[in-house]
Motif scaffolding. Structure first.
Motif, PDB file in Angstrom:
ATOM      1  N   CYS A 264      57.732  19.222 145.510  1.00  0.00           N
ATOM      2  CA  CYS A 264      56.563  18.592 144.903  1.00  0.00           C
ATOM      3  C   CYS A 264      56.270  19.299 143.591  1.00  0.00           C
ATOM      4  N   VAL A 265      55.700  18.567 142.643  1.00  0.00           N
ATOM      5  CA  VAL A 265      55.315  19.169 141.364  1.00  0.00           C
ATOM      6  C   VAL A 265      53.946  19.828 141.525  1.00  0.00           C
ATOM      7  N   TYR A 266      53.834  21.100 141.136  1.00  0.00           N
ATOM      8  CA  TYR A 266      52.577  21.837 141.248  1.00  0.00           C
ATOM      9  C   TYR A 266      52.124  22.280 139.866  1.00  0.00           C
ATOM     10  N   ARG A 267      50.803  22.328 139.699  1.00  0.00           N
ATOM     11  CA  ARG A 267      50.229  22.802 138.442  1.00  0.00           C
ATOM     12  C   ARG A 267      48.986  23.616 138.758  1.00  0.00           C
ATOM     13  N   ASP A 268      48.892  24.787 138.155  1.00  0.00           N
ATOM     14  CA  ASP A 268      47.712  25.641 138.333  1.00  0.00           C
ATOM     15  C   ASP A 268      47.715  26.672 137.212  1.00  0.00           C
ATOM     16  N   TYR A 269      46.634  27.412 137.102  1.00  0.00           N
ATOM     17  CA  TYR A 269      46.547  28.435 136.062  1.00  0.00           C
ATOM     18  C   TYR A 269      47.423  29.625 136.410  1.00  0.00           C
ATOM     19  N   TYR A 270      48.021  30.197 135.347  1.00  0.00           N
ATOM     20  CA  TYR A 270      49.018  31.253 135.522  1.00  0.00           C
ATOM     21  C   TYR A 270      48.834  32.288 134.419  1.00  0.00           C
ATOM     22  N   GLY A 284      45.477  36.513 129.012  1.00  0.00           N
ATOM     23  CA  GLY A 284      44.952  35.175 129.196  1.00  0.00           C
ATOM     24  C   GLY A 284      45.752  34.348 130.199  1.00  0.00           C
ATOM     25  N   TYR A 285      45.369  33.076 130.305  1.00  0.00           N
ATOM     26  CA  TYR A 285      45.952  32.182 131.292  1.00  0.00           C
ATOM     27  C   TYR A 285      46.267  30.841 130.660  1.00  0.00           C
ATOM     28  N   ARG A 286      47.233  30.164 131.234  1.00  0.00           N
ATOM     29  CA  ARG A 286      47.589  28.822 130.807  1.00  0.00           C
ATOM     30  C   ARG A 286      47.871  27.984 132.044  1.00  0.00           C
ATOM     31  N   LEU A 287      47.804  26.677 131.897  1.00  0.00           N
ATOM     32  CA  LEU A 287      48.208  25.793 132.985  1.00  0.00           C
ATOM     33  C   LEU A 287      49.720  25.789 133.083  1.00  0.00           C
ATOM     34  N   ARG A 288      50.223  26.135 134.235  1.00  0.00           N
ATOM     35  CA  ARG A 288      51.665  26.163 134.461  1.00  0.00           C
ATOM     36  C   ARG A 288      52.043  24.989 135.351  1.00  0.00           C
ATOM     37  N   THR A 289      53.073  24.248 134.959  1.00  0.00           N
ATOM     38  CA  THR A 289      53.603  23.156 135.766  1.00  0.00           C
ATOM     39  C   THR A 289      54.943  23.587 136.347  1.00  0.00           C
ATOM     40  N   LEU A 290      55.063  23.478 137.653  1.00  0.00           N
ATOM     41  CA  LEU A 290      56.298  23.825 138.352  1.00  0.00           C
ATOM     42  C   LEU A 290      56.964  22.528 138.796  1.00  0.00           C
ATOM     43  N   PRO A 291      58.041  22.101 138.115  1.00  0.00           N
ATOM     44  CA  PRO A 291      58.685  20.839 138.470  1.00  0.00           C
ATOM     45  C   PRO A 291      59.476  20.953 139.771  1.00  0.00           C
ATOM     46  N   GLY A 299      58.053  38.488 143.583  1.00  0.00           N
ATOM     47  CA  GLY A 299      56.856  38.582 144.403  1.00  0.00           C
ATOM     48  C   GLY A 299      55.652  37.906 143.785  1.00  0.00           C
ATOM     49  N   PHE A 300      55.472  38.066 142.482  1.00  0.00           N
ATOM     50  CA  PHE A 300      54.305  37.493 141.824  1.00  0.00           C
ATOM     51  C   PHE A 300      54.358  35.971 141.837  1.00  0.00           C
ATOM     52  N   ASP A 301      55.515  35.404 141.511  1.00  0.00           N
ATOM     53  CA  ASP A 301      55.640  33.951 141.485  1.00  0.00           C
ATOM     54  C   ASP A 301      55.578  33.357 142.889  1.00  0.00           C
ATOM     55  N   ALA A 302      56.101  34.069 143.885  1.00  0.00           N
ATOM     56  CA  ALA A 302      55.969  33.597 145.257  1.00  0.00           C
ATOM     57  C   ALA A 302      54.502  33.551 145.668  1.00  0.00           C
ATOM     58  N   LEU A 303      53.722  34.537 145.218  1.00  0.00           N
ATOM     59  CA  LEU A 303      52.285  34.537 145.463  1.00  0.00           C
ATOM     60  C   LEU A 303      51.622  33.314 144.831  1.00  0.00           C
ATOM     61  N   TRP A 304      51.979  33.050 143.588  1.00  0.00           N
ATOM     62  CA  TRP A 304      51.410  31.897 142.887  1.00  0.00           C
ATOM     63  C   TRP A 304      51.747  30.598 143.614  1.00  0.00           C
ATOM     64  N   TYR A 305      52.993  30.454 144.017  1.00  0.00           N
ATOM     65  CA  TYR A 305      53.431  29.244 144.727  1.00  0.00           C
ATOM     66  C   TYR A 305      52.693  29.091 146.057  1.00  0.00           C
ATOM     67  N   ALA A 306      52.457  30.199 146.737  1.00  0.00           N
ATOM     68  CA  ALA A 306      51.826  30.135 148.046  1.00  0.00           C
ATOM     69  C   ALA A 306      50.343  29.830 147.955  1.00  0.00           C
ATOM     70  N   ARG A 307      49.669  30.332 146.928  1.00  0.00           N
ATOM     71  CA  ARG A 307      48.226  30.226 146.923  1.00  0.00           C
ATOM     72  C   ARG A 307      47.691  29.022 146.165  1.00  0.00           C
ATOM     73  N   THR A 308      48.524  28.334 145.384  1.00  0.00           N
ATOM     74  CA  THR A 308      47.995  27.243 144.579  1.00  0.00           C
ATOM     75  C   THR A 308      47.410  26.145 145.456  1.00  0.00           C
ATOM     76  N   ARG A 309      46.223  25.652 145.041  1.00  0.00           N
ATOM     77  CA  ARG A 309      45.604  24.530 145.737  1.00  0.00           C
ATOM     78  C   ARG A 309      45.167  23.452 144.760  1.00  0.00           C
ATOM     79  N   LYS A 310      45.444  23.630 143.499  1.00  0.00           N
ATOM     80  CA  LYS A 310      45.076  22.613 142.513  1.00  0.00           C
ATOM     81  C   LYS A 310      45.975  21.400 142.737  1.00  0.00           C
ATOM     82  N   TYR A 311      45.396  20.242 142.839  1.00  0.00           N
ATOM     83  CA  TYR A 311      46.095  18.976 143.108  1.00  0.00           C
ATOM     84  C   TYR A 311      46.646  18.897 144.531  1.00  0.00           C
ATOM     85  N   THR A 312      46.300  19.838 145.378  1.00  0.00           N
ATOM     86  CA  THR A 312      46.826  19.813 146.743  1.00  0.00           C
ATOM     87  C   THR A 312      45.758  20.350 147.688  1.00  0.00           C
ATOM     88  N   ASP A 313      46.126  20.678 148.931  1.00  0.00           N
ATOM     89  CA  ASP A 313      45.127  21.060 149.927  1.00  0.00           C
ATOM     90  C   ASP A 313      45.715  22.064 150.907  1.00  0.00           C
TER      91      ASP A 313
END
Length: 530
Positions: A264-270, A284-291, A299-313
């Motif tokens: 799934c495509v995910y987007r959240d601040y990174y 600072g931060y930017r909106l990151r889109t993960l295609p 470890g850091f990116d795995a954390l980001w992937y696990a915790r994102t809830r923007k556009y999802t639940d």
């Protein structure tokens, strides 16, 4: 009003905890702790906790969650009863699709496994109303045909919360069948609104904190949560493992990262920047889109992937946590890690809060070492089907369980793969990439394997042009037992995309060709707005 970043930290920060819990679960199973010295790990994390906390506070998500007012007053007349809940039950199970005859045992079951007994409080008065809803009756106990050992994996937020109250936003039951040598996992959404045996209704993720604050007897926080899960879902969890997020990045990095098929495509601040700058978020931060694609996460990116809830639940988030378990499991096995967990156990228990005895770990270790991903079944709640949305009189937006559907889900958790399911996994499925996008054959094959199919990614299709749409070639043409409907559902395809080409000399029973229209994201992730 609480600052937005603080609200995020309390709830999205514990998404990070989820991944840590998953990693530690794998440490139990595959002794991942060989990859790092526990003493060095603890010292190295001390200096970076503040920087990571600042980064987490600054990261935004799409979901705002209000403060939760939780009563700390226990209900009156609590009476505890001791029940024997772990012997196989003679009654017939609830009828569910997975309840057909089971496969023979693959590993001899330990004969000396004794499990802690569960003490239960009495039921609330019949028809009693609490928090604007009628208190539910006790859920029927899920049928057990085999001996099971259930471990509850918890991720909690006390490391970063401001109110000294523990919330376990991550709750995953790992059920090991010691007779069939199989394992099942189930993620509980944090916002399930249930009866808590201190006498009130509340979110499931608050039961542990209530038990800690009440000095609940027996078992403290886990004791009350254990009783809550049994009362509302009919399953008995025997042990728990609870940890915060501080060790997650280091463990993943010592593994050399983990490989994740993102469907799934995910987007959240990174956080912008690399290394220390990225981790502190100071630039600072930017909106990151993960295609959609196949990635190696540190470890850091795995954390980001696990915790994102923007556009999802939380439903999709629970699925991603289990995907991380599979990825860590695969990486640990590929490295041939030795079984050094017994030697590292004293140091491990300084990091993870668990009541799993050392002797019990030694008994279970030979069973789990022989597990393969094909022996693991993954379960998650489904929105609308297993739950319904509800707002309490105080304005809390919560989830009420749909009792009948949830009972079937619990039964599925307790039921090992049947001979029919094992037979379905046997036919081989070849997956080729004709999309023009890198590694989409790997993403599709992982999606099929998540569904229990024997799929293998074979790379680029030998063709000069990409395919505009997906195709499924059926070399079997079976009238009964065809895998075509399941493959179409998993990959979000239609019957018009099926070609029948019966071959007796086939190398594969089915061939999937991934085209430019590949889209198998059916997990409630919202499409991005540009």
């Amino acid at each position: 009003m609480m600052p937005f970043a603080t609200r995020w930290l309390r709830h999205a920060g514990t998404c990070a905890v989820a991944c840590i819990v998953l990693v530690l679960a794998l440490a139990f199973l595959w002794t991942v702790l060989q990859i790092a010295s526990v003493h060095d790990l603890g010292r190295s994390l001390d200096g970076t906790t503040a920087a990571r906390r600042d980064a987490y506070r600054a990261t935004a998500t799409a979901i705002n969650v209000e403060h939760e007012r939780v009563s700390l007053r226990a209900g009156s007349s609590i009476v505890l009863l001791q029940l024997d809940l772990d012997s196989p039950m003679p009654a017939k199970p609830v009828a569910v699709p997975t309840a057909s005859p089971t496969v023979p045992a693959q590993t001899p079951a330990p004969e000396d496994i004794s499990l802690p007994k569960l003490l239960l409080p009495r039921d609330p008065p019949a028809g009693k109303w609490l928090s604007g809803t009628q208190a539910p009756s006790r859920a029927p106990e899920a049928f057990r045909a085999h001996r099971l050992v259930n471990v509850l994996l918890l991720g909690s937020d006390e490391q970063v919360s401001d109110d000294n109250f523990i919330r376990t936003d991550t709750m995953i039951v790992v059920s090991l069948n010691v007779e069939t040598g199989t394992l099942s996992m189930l993620s509980f959404p944090r916002d399930l609104f249930v009866y808590i045996p201190h006498g009130r209704m509340g979110r499931l993720n608050t039961a542990f904190g209530l038990g800690e604050n009440l000095n609940w007897d027996p078992g403290g926080g886990f004791g009350l949560l254990r009783q809550t899960i049994f009362y509302n879902f009919g399953i008995n969890v025997h042990y728990y493992a609870r940890v915060d997020f501080s060790g997650f990045e280091a463990i993943i990095d010592r593994l050399g990262g983990v490989d994740i098929a993102v469907d799934c495509v995910y987007r959240d601040y990174y956080p912008v920047g690399t290394d220390d700058v990225r981790r502190s978020g100071s630039s600072g931060y930017r909106l990151r889109t993960l295609p959609v694609g196949y990635y190696t996460f540190d470890g850091f990116d795995a954390l980001w992937y696990a915790r994102t809830r923007k556009y999802t639940d939380d439903f999709d988030r629970g699925r991603r946590h289990q995907l991380l378990i599979r990825a860590i499991w695969r990486k640990a096995r590929s490295q041939g890690l030795a079984t050094t967990l017994p030697q590292l156990w004293p140091e491990l228990t300084k990091i993870v809060d668990t009541d799993l005895p050392f002797e019990q770990m030694l008994r279970l270790l030979p069973l789990v070492i022989n597990l393969d991903l094909d022996d693991v079944q993954n379960y998650t709640f489904r929105k609308i089907y297993h739950t319904r949305n509800w707002t309490t009189p105080d304005g809390w937006i919560v989830l009420l369980p749909n009792r009948e559907a949830v009972a079937k889900l619990m039964q599925a958790l307790y039921t090992p793969p049947s001979r029919h399911q094992t037979a379905l996994a046997g036919p081989r499925i070849a997956v080729y990439n004709a999309s023009g996008e890198a590694n989409w054959d790997v993403v599709a094959s992982e999606r099929l394997r998540w569904g229990g199919y024997n799929a293998i990614a074979l790379g680029r299709l030998d063709a000069s042009e990409d395919y505009p749409i997906n195709q499924l070639i059926d070399h079997v043409a079976a009238e009964k037992g065809s895998l075509v409907p399941g493959i179409l559902q998993a990959l979000n395809m239609t019957e018009e995309q099926v070609n029948l080409e019966v071959r007796a000399d086939r190398a594969f029973d089915y061939v999937v060709i991934i085209g430019r229209d590949y889209e198998s994201c059916t997990f409630g992730v919202l499409p991005l707005d540009g």
